[in-house]
Motif scaffolding. Structure first.
Motif, mmCIF file in Angstrom:
data_model
loop_
_atom_site.group_PDB
_atom_site.id
_atom_site.type_symbol
_atom_site.label_atom_id
_atom_site.label_comp_id
_atom_site.label_asym_id
_atom_site.label_seq_id
_atom_site.Cartn_x
_atom_site.Cartn_y
_atom_site.Cartn_z
ATOM 1 N N ASN A 202 0.830 -1.206 0.000
ATOM 2 C CA ASN A 202 0.000 0.000 0.000
ATOM 3 C C ASN A 202 0.864 1.255 0.000
ATOM 4 O OD1 ASN A 202 -2.284 -1.577 0.076
ATOM 5 N ND2 ASN A 202 -2.641 -1.319 2.263
ATOM 6 N N LEU A 203 1.896 1.233 0.818
ATOM 7 C CA LEU A 203 2.790 2.380 0.912
ATOM 8 C C LEU A 203 3.506 2.617 -0.410
ATOM 9 C CD1 LEU A 203 3.903 4.410 3.074
ATOM 10 C CD2 LEU A 203 5.824 2.854 3.310
ATOM 11 N N SER A 204 4.034 1.554 -1.002
ATOM 12 C CA SER A 204 4.721 1.669 -2.280
ATOM 13 C C SER A 204 3.781 2.157 -3.369
ATOM 14 C CB SER A 204 5.326 0.315 -2.672
ATOM 15 O OG SER A 204 5.986 0.394 -3.916
ATOM 16 N N GLY A 205 2.530 1.683 -3.345
ATOM 17 C CA GLY A 205 1.556 2.119 -4.341
ATOM 18 C C GLY A 205 1.282 3.612 -4.256
ATOM 19 N N LEU A 206 1.146 4.130 -3.044
ATOM 20 C CA LEU A 206 0.922 5.565 -2.853
ATOM 21 C C LEU A 206 2.122 6.367 -3.324
ATOM 22 C CD1 LEU A 206 -0.758 5.467 0.669
ATOM 23 C CD2 LEU A 206 -1.868 6.058 -1.495
#
Length: 261
Positions: A202-206
């Motif tokens: 999720n963090l990488s996607g953001l």
């Protein structure tokens, strides 16, 4: 040197959890990152924040120096202890810090993006530099110091930095630095909680959604010269993956590639 210390708490609205941090205020220091390298937190001190009105030797990436007019900007470093993060994924900490800065600035203006590996941009101008420094123990993550230099109310830049800009210059009026600091620390706590919960994807996607020049081909320069390339991804290790116009995949770590702006 004037020193003020206090505790604050950030409450996660969904889980009603508190993450305390110790806030240390300095009138002047050579570097907030260096200050935290020499600092020894208490065992129950999950996060330590050092804020300075002035830095005499502010650090940028590598040998770069960070210019800041005294009393005008936000100069701070955050110490956390991310023992849960695999060493190979430590760039996730840099992603979290950069996203925290972007989230706050998004409330003041549009066109904020994250330029790999450690800058925050407004359009094609640099509004914030970040610097992550980690410490390992026994082959595992021990400490992480995340430094932030955010241009807030400075109107004149005298260094040879090519493209600085401040939030004041963008919005046309001075900004309350204390309010901005509180917003930034709350945002950082939120993203750090994502890391603690293992929400790496999720963090990488953001982060990828927020990337500077994430779509299309742009000019870059590496050790072999200039070329046009398109960003494919930034790995959790921090490695930037590009594809040039000839279809070749190119991989770069920090300081191996220059964006031509």
């Amino acid at each position: 040197m004037r020193l003020i210390q206090c505790f604050k708490f950030y409450r996660n609205k969904k889980k009603q959890e508190q993450l305390p941090y110790r806030l240390i205020r300095l009138e002047e220091t050579d570097s907030t990152n260096r200050y935290l390298h020499d600092y020894h937190p208490a065992e129950d001190e999950a996060m330590t924040v050092v804020v300075a009105n002035n830095q005499t030797a502010g650090k940028g990436c590598g040998t770069n120096i960070w210019e800041s007019e005294p009393g005008k900007n936000l100069l701070l470093s955050i110490l956390v202890h991310p023992t849960m993060v695999p060493v190979a994924k430590q760039f996730l900490l840099s992603m979290a810090g950069a996203l925290a800065v972007k989230d706050v600035l998004d409330h003041y203006t549009e066109d904020i993006t994250l330029k790999w590996p450690n800058d925050v941009y407004w359009k094609d101008k640099k509004i914030c530099g970040t610097l992550i420094e980690t410490t390992l123990s026994g082959g595992r993550m021990k400490d992480c110091v995340f430094g932030i230099g955010l241009n807030v109310n400075q109107n004149i830049f005298v260094s040879d930095a090519p493209n600085p800009v401040s939030l004041c210059q963008i919005v046309g009026h001075e900004i309350d630095r204390e309010k901005l600091l509180d917003e930034l620390l709350r945002s950082f706590c939120s993203y750090y909680k994502m890391i603690e919960m293992g929400q790496y994807d999720n963090l990488s996607g953001l982060y990828h959604m927020a990337l500077y020049r994430k779509h299309g081909f742009y000019r870059f320069r590496d050790a072999e010269g200039e070329f046009e390339g398109a960003i494919i991804e930034v790995e959790d290790t921090g490695r930037l993956i590009l594809r040039d116009k000839g279809g070749m995949i190119r991989e770069y770590m920090f300081k191996e590639l220059e964006f031509i702006i």
